[in-house]
Write an enzyme that holds these catalytic residues in place. Sequence first.
Site, PDB file in Angstrom:
ATOM      1  N   GLU A 264      -6.886  -7.430  -0.639  1.00  0.00           N
ATOM      2  CA  GLU A 264      -7.320  -7.154   0.558  1.00  0.00           C
ATOM      3  C   GLU A 264      -8.618  -6.904   0.637  1.00  0.00           C
ATOM      4  O   GLU A 264      -9.092  -5.973   0.061  1.00  0.00           O
ATOM      5  CB  GLU A 264      -6.622  -6.394   1.295  1.00  0.00           C
ATOM      6  CG  GLU A 264      -5.042  -6.876   1.839  1.00  0.00           C
ATOM      7  CD  GLU A 264      -4.370  -5.482   2.443  1.00  0.00           C
ATOM      8  OE1 GLU A 264      -4.961  -4.952   3.282  1.00  0.00           O
ATOM      9  OE2 GLU A 264      -3.100  -5.491   2.363  1.00  0.00           O
TER      10      GLU A 264
ATOM     11  N   GLU B  21       0.837  -1.291   0.151  1.00  0.00           N
ATOM     12  CA  GLU B  21       0.052   0.010   0.123  1.00  0.00           C
ATOM     13  C   GLU B  21       0.749   1.282   0.035  1.00  0.00           C
ATOM     14  O   GLU B  21       1.034   2.123   0.827  1.00  0.00           O
ATOM     15  CB  GLU B  21      -0.915   0.124   1.114  1.00  0.00           C
ATOM     16  CG  GLU B  21      -2.083  -1.013   1.033  1.00  0.00           C
ATOM     17  CD  GLU B  21      -3.240  -0.862   2.163  1.00  0.00           C
ATOM     18  OE1 GLU B  21      -2.848  -0.215   2.964  1.00  0.00           O
ATOM     19  OE2 GLU B  21      -4.251  -1.545   1.809  1.00  0.00           O
TER      20      GLU B  21
HETATM   21  C1  GAL Z   1      -4.603  -2.248   4.781  1.00  0.00           C
HETATM   22  C2  GAL Z   1      -3.120  -2.991   5.197  1.00  0.00           C
HETATM   23  C3  GAL Z   1      -3.155  -4.177   5.867  1.00  0.00           C
HETATM   24  C4  GAL Z   1      -3.987  -4.073   7.060  1.00  0.00           C
HETATM   25  C5  GAL Z   1      -5.490  -3.926   6.698  1.00  0.00           C
HETATM   26  C6  GAL Z   1      -6.142  -3.790   7.752  1.00  0.00           C
HETATM   27  O1  GAL Z   1      -4.567  -1.202   4.669  1.00  0.00           O
HETATM   28  O2  GAL Z   1      -2.371  -3.371   3.816  1.00  0.00           O
HETATM   29  O3  GAL Z   1      -1.716  -4.405   6.402  1.00  0.00           O
HETATM   30  O4  GAL Z   1      -3.435  -3.039   8.028  1.00  0.00           O
HETATM   31  O5  GAL Z   1      -5.367  -2.641   6.050  1.00  0.00           O
HETATM   32  O6  GAL Z   1      -7.743  -3.418   7.568  1.00  0.00           O
END
Ligand code: GAL
Length: 679
Positions: free
Chosen positions: A312, A156
């Site tokens: 994710e 990210e």
């Molecule tokens: C994303 C991040 C992850 C985790 C996740 C939690 O932004 O890449 O590592 O923190 O959020 O929602």
Amino acid sequence: MNHPAPPHLTRVPGILYGGDYNPEQWPEEVWAEDARLMRKAGVTMVTVGVFSWARLQPGPDSWDFDWLDRLLDLLHAHGVAVDLATATASPPAWLVRAHPDILPVTADGVRLEFGSRQHYCPSSPHYRSAALRLTQALAERYADHPALALWHIHNEYGDHVTECFCPRSAAHFRDWLRDRYGTVDALNHAWGTAFWSQHYRTLDEIEPPRTAPGPVNPTQLLDWRRFCSDALLALHRAERDVLAQLSPDTPATTNFMSMLKPLDYWTWAQHEDLVSDDAYPDPADPHAHVTASLNYDLMRSLKGGKPWLLLEQAPSAVSWRPVNVPKKPGLQRLWSLQALARGADGIMYFQWRASRAGAEKYHSALLPHRGTRARGWQETVRFGADLARLGELAGSRVTADVAIVLDWHSWWALEADDHPSARMRWPDLLRPWYTALHARRTTITFVPPDAELDGYRAVLAPNLHLLRPEHAQRITAYVHGGGHFVCGPFSGVVDGHDHIHDGGAPGPLRTALGLSVDEFWPVPDAQTVRLTSGAEATLWTEWIVPEDAETVDTYASGPLAGRPAVTRNTHGSGTAWYVSCHLGHDIGAVLDRALTAAGVRPLLDAPEGVEATVRTGAHGTYLFLLNHGDRPTSTPLAGAYAAGGTDLLTGQPAHGHVHLEPLGAAVVRVHPDPQGERT
Ligand code: GAL
């Protein structure tokens, strides 16, 4: 890198399923159970090592890969592929203590401390060389590991830290300006430094736009945004180049953050083998699925419609909102199918096993704290089984004949300070247009401002505040050649240097739109302006003067009462509409007229709350129907879908009507249409 993308994103067949896996948070005995449960859930790939730097490199010259060797072997033995992270998003304490200049500095001069993550200055040579050393070590060791299916570069970019104002960043900014402008005279012109005595004698006098007594030079700020996106991209490319050299046979990606202001993803996507996204729609927001749909359309568009990867999302609640509402039963399934409906070829999550310590211990996981007894686990297993039935979708495409122009430079310029209204924010201007199209079941693609437009029945620009003449020429030629163009307010105002176009708005769109703007007339907060059609405007109106355009709708209240509000112009053999106000959801009626005239038909008629899209691939045409509402629905299969088909989720025939329970979904492999009616 140039990897054959279709039919699969990676060498793993079918639709990818899995999530971030952080085994360093667990004793090794737990890993075996993890691998066994992954298999049970149908997990095919996990992302490993995202925050493992301190574990992989405990000191400047000590490395510990043994645990990762064992882990990758274990996963491979269980048939789980690995998306291996370069682990560079969270530099270890020993590194930042040895080189404190790695820590980023805010516009106010505060150096951000160690103790969270993403604590690095994008221009720090110490950070960069340490990150590349780690990337190289990982690539050398694992390029040929049989578990490896994808490289996950960093994590990210632009999360937490998007800019740094330290002296090293200042020097980097000056180098960037030197490349862009060549001479200080060119920069003085571009930045309009005759204003407020801001003239520079040499480029060395320039600093980043740190906190200043009053408004900072807007072109300096615009260039700063461009520079910050480029500075992070340079880091990304450096890691990618290491991987391309040492591991050329494995694709690489970095996880984007949906429609993120600081990074110009059109430029970034050119350096990705495949686009991947992290998406966290809020279950407490009744319109979250529309915003999600918009973001997924963007992700698909970034590489011209190629399948992308949802890398994710949360299985249920996140932990970083003020109030973190879980996903009710069935919602994560529906929202995941939505990503597939919009072109994703993989559904992954943050994270596999819920953490017991650290800032994310309340974040949901595929395997919750309560283990296999938890509701979440049942959903994990059920969805894995769903995905196993959808493997044939991989590589199929979503197409659209309506385009929306999105330009990050325009977004940055639009949201600068000291404008007629501070309320004109790109996401707020875009959302009602997109929502209207979503409700109309009209799929769109996003395009950059220099895109080839000829293939689209209609092109929409909810806002193009900054518009370069060469981009306006493309739009004008598109309209002239028979295209249908709809333009929102406050467009064509400034050029690429953020200077007002000669003669004012709409600048180089004046011929296509057949009008000029006499004065911007923002609407005070909480006030509305009525139009003759009954539509209501908020935020923004304009005093426009039609030249060739005809008036389609008129202001009926407020200071502009009686003046044109919406116009339509015939230019060549095409049509260009101008909407001079912010119509919010009432934009739907204008778009419906323009799209009907352009011959854009909704995909199909469905009850409110039912989302519909189509993917087409080597194995067939797939109609997705997703019920986001809280009532059972019945959608008639008509027109191109009248022959019905088979719902891949149930294996049952789908004919006549598709009945969906609340949060229900169908993925119908459509029977070939006997009349060949399908478009
Ligand atoms: C994303 C991040 C992850 C985790 C996740 C939690 O932004 O890449 O590592 O923190 O959020 O929602």
